[in-house]
Write an enzyme that holds these catalytic residues in place. Structure first.
Site, short mmCIF file in Angstrom:
data_model
loop_
_atom_site.label_atom_id
_atom_site.label_comp_id
_atom_site.label_asym_id
_atom_site.label_seq_id
_atom_site.Cartn_x
_atom_site.Cartn_y
_atom_site.Cartn_z
N LYS A 144 18.83 2.00 -3.82
CA LYS A 144 20.12 2.37 -3.24
C LYS A 144 20.36 3.87 -3.36
CE LYS A 144 24.21 2.49 -1.53
NZ LYS A 144 25.39 1.74 -1.98
N SER B 138 27.25 0.38 -6.76
CA SER B 138 26.20 1.41 -6.77
C SER B 138 26.37 2.23 -8.04
CB SER B 138 26.32 2.31 -5.54
OG SER B 138 26.08 1.58 -4.37
N LYS C 82 29.30 10.62 -5.96
CA LYS C 82 28.94 9.90 -7.19
C LYS C 82 27.52 9.37 -7.11
CE LYS C 82 29.68 5.72 -7.28
NZ LYS C 82 28.93 4.47 -6.97
#
Length: 293
Positions: free
Chosen positions: A170, A95, A238
């Site tokens: 995502k 990701s 993150k």
């Protein structure tokens, strides 16, 4: 069956690699540690470097923590790009930044290989059970070529657009997950402070419009105080910071996402960065001056 190079043997990567081996694919892996040595026993070939993993592989899969990690694995010393064959397909299941993904893809395409971004959702449970949701970006032909491999790891595989689209979806997914975990945490904290049994509250809400997979699974984690990852708060932060960066580039307001990032900052300051993201419940309890235990 495919010859696959697999890089990234963490919480998600190990069970994903295991499923590929059990599906009959030939795997080459690297950075083997005690926790992942069983993959060699299952038939994977241990290699010293990403370059060695890639040599002779038809498909190379990455699932590493962050954008700089992908950059290093691909283009660093003895990296994937040094041995990636023309006609091979690189599948990044990490990701990371959608913008960086497009830059990486351009460099890989220049080598005569194809690039697919295919980040996943579903956590360790989904990786172990082969029920991951996989959001795929890339050309139609490249996605079709790797779909049989993806099907060994996931249940809901959706081609969402061109390169970078998988990472964008995502990031959107992580916004929904993060905000929902915070919502469940706040609801539970209020109920507990009011003296309501959380197990009863959870069961009641699961029968109503608040029902969700997060309320079902992470709600139970909060009740049981089982915060081993799972998916770490530091990694989720993150992902949400990537969302905020992209939002700034697109002039999009994401005020609630920014709020969850602040709670995650507090979590990390409290030493919870390696805990499962459901531990936001405990963090909110500490902020509120109420012990969640």
């Amino acid at each position: 069956m495919a010859k696959i190079g697999f890089i990234g043997l963490g919480t998600m990567g190990c069970p994903m690699a295991e499923r590929l081996i059990k599906a009959g694919h030939e795997l080459r892996i690297t950075r083997v540690k005690d926790a992942s040595r069983y993959l060699v026993d299952l038939g994977a070939t241990a290699c010293e470097t990403p370059a060695e993993v890639t040599q002779g592989s038809e498909i190379v899969i990455l699932i590493v923590p962050d954008t700089p990690d992908v950059d290093s694995v691909l283009f660093g010393d003895r990296g994937v790009a040094s041995t990636l064959g023309s006609g091979a397909i690189l599948v990044d299941m990490s990701s990371i930044s959608p913008l960086a993904t497009k830059e990486f893809a351009s460099k890989i395409n220049a080598l005569g290989a194809q690039y697919v971004d295919a980040p996943v959702s579903g956590g360790e449970t989904g990786a172990r059970e082969g029920t991951l949701s996989i959001m795929v970006g890339g050309t139609r032909d490249a996605v079709a070529s790797v779909r049989p491999v993806l099907e060994a790891m996931g249940k809901n595989i959706t081609h969402v657009g061109d390169i970078g689209a998988g990472q964008t979806v995502k990031v959107a997914n992580q916004i929904v997950v993060g905000l929902t975990i915070q919502a469940v945490s706040e609801a539970f904290l209020l109920a507990k402070k009011a003296g309501v049994d959380l197990q009863v509250a959870r069961d009641a809400m699961l029968g109503g419009f608040a029902q969700s997979r997060i309320l079902e699974l992470h709600g139970q984690r909060m009740i049981d105080e089982t915060f081993d990852p799972g998916f770490k708060i530091a990694l989720h932060r993150k992902d949400l910071n990537i969302a905020l960066t992209n939002a700034g580039q697109l002039n999009v307001a994401l005020p609630n996402t920014a709020g969850v990032v602040q709670i995650m900052n507090a979590a990390i300051a409290q030493g919870e960065g390696q805990s499962d993201h459901s531990a936001l419940f405990r963090v909110l309890g500490a902020i509120s001056g109420s012990d969640s235990e």
